[in-house]
Design an enzyme around this catalytic site. Structure first.
Site, mmCIF file in Angstrom:
data_model
loop_
_atom_site.group_PDB
_atom_site.id
_atom_site.type_symbol
_atom_site.label_atom_id
_atom_site.label_comp_id
_atom_site.label_asym_id
_atom_site.label_seq_id
_atom_site.Cartn_x
_atom_site.Cartn_y
_atom_site.Cartn_z
ATOM 1 N N HIS A 111 0.854 -1.189 0.000
ATOM 2 C CA HIS A 111 0.000 0.000 0.000
ATOM 3 C C HIS A 111 0.893 1.242 0.000
ATOM 4 O O HIS A 111 2.066 1.179 0.407
ATOM 5 C CB HIS A 111 -0.894 0.017 1.238
ATOM 6 C CG HIS A 111 -1.993 -0.988 1.210
ATOM 7 N ND1 HIS A 111 -3.061 -0.944 2.080
ATOM 8 C CD2 HIS A 111 -2.204 -2.085 0.425
ATOM 9 C CE1 HIS A 111 -3.882 -1.946 1.825
ATOM 10 N NE2 HIS A 111 -3.383 -2.655 0.847
ATOM 11 N N CYS B 64 -6.146 1.778 6.166
ATOM 12 C CA CYS B 64 -6.702 0.494 6.600
ATOM 13 C C CYS B 64 -5.983 0.072 7.889
ATOM 14 O O CYS B 64 -5.046 0.733 8.331
ATOM 15 C CB CYS B 64 -6.492 -0.567 5.508
ATOM 16 S SG CYS B 64 -4.763 -1.056 5.282
ATOM 17 N N GLU C 292 1.055 3.743 1.945
ATOM 18 C CA GLU C 292 1.601 4.098 3.257
ATOM 19 C C GLU C 292 2.782 3.204 3.643
ATOM 20 O O GLU C 292 3.785 3.669 4.188
ATOM 21 C CB GLU C 292 0.527 3.977 4.345
ATOM 22 C CG GLU C 292 -0.671 4.873 4.141
ATOM 23 C CD GLU C 292 -1.840 4.160 3.466
ATOM 24 O OE1 GLU C 292 -1.633 3.507 2.411
ATOM 25 O OE2 GLU C 292 -2.970 4.248 3.981
ATOM 26 N N CYS D 63 -2.111 -0.545 7.553
ATOM 27 C CA CYS D 63 -1.327 0.682 7.429
ATOM 28 C C CYS D 63 -1.297 1.472 8.733
ATOM 29 O O CYS D 63 -0.253 1.979 9.135
ATOM 30 C CB CYS D 63 -1.857 1.522 6.281
ATOM 31 S SG CYS D 63 -1.570 0.734 4.674
#
Length: 160
Positions: A63, A93, A65, A96
């Site tokens: 992701h 999420c 992040e 993260c």
């Protein structure tokens, strides 16, 4: 009652950094990834930037992040990133947010809310959980319409 000059300047700064995160989201979209981008700032300086890459890297953890935390850790030669602000175009999420907690990010600013998987207040608010040993300041809705728009256009196009 309007906002003060200081609040106006702060909002402009927030929008400046979120605009850079949006540029990263466009890079993700260009490689057919879900368009999420992120930047990390410390003392008014850009430390790192990244975008979603799970599909292109065959890595579910890639992701925006997480990619950002990896880059910033190498840049600062430390996995702990205190006194930093992470700007991301979509509400984080749980994976993260957990990584941000372990990295000791001080503040997270996100654009679009995510009612399906967002854990900073939309679906759940894990930032205030009793089992969290680090407090992160959260702010959502910065350039929300722009952040939401790029995601909606991407998924509309995918459904065609």
């Amino acid at each position: 009652m309007g906002i003060t000059q200081e609040e106006s300047l702060t909002l402009l700064q927030e929008e400046k950094w979120m605009a850079l995160a949006l540029e990263q989201a466009w890079l993700a979209q260009a490689i057919d990834e879900v368009p999420v981008g992120a930047v990390l700032v410390q003392d008014g300086k850009l430390i790192a930037s990244a975008h979603n890459q799970p599909i292109s890297t065959n890595d579910a953890t890639a992701h925006a992040e997480i990619q950002l935390l990896r880059k910033a850790g190498k840049q600062l030669n430390n996995y702990r990133l205190p006194n930093t602000t992470l700007y991301v175009t979509l509400e984080p999420c749980m994976m993260c947010l957990g990584a941000m907690i372990h990295a000791r990010i001080s503040r997270v600013v996100f654009g679009a809310y995510d009612p399906k998987t967002g854990v900073c207040g939309s679906c759940e608010d894990l930032s205030n959980s009793d089992c969290i040993n680090h407090s992160i300041e959260l702010q959502g809705g910065i350039l929300e319409a722009d952040c939401k728009s790029i995601l909606q256009a991407f998924f509309k196009n995918r459904r065609k």
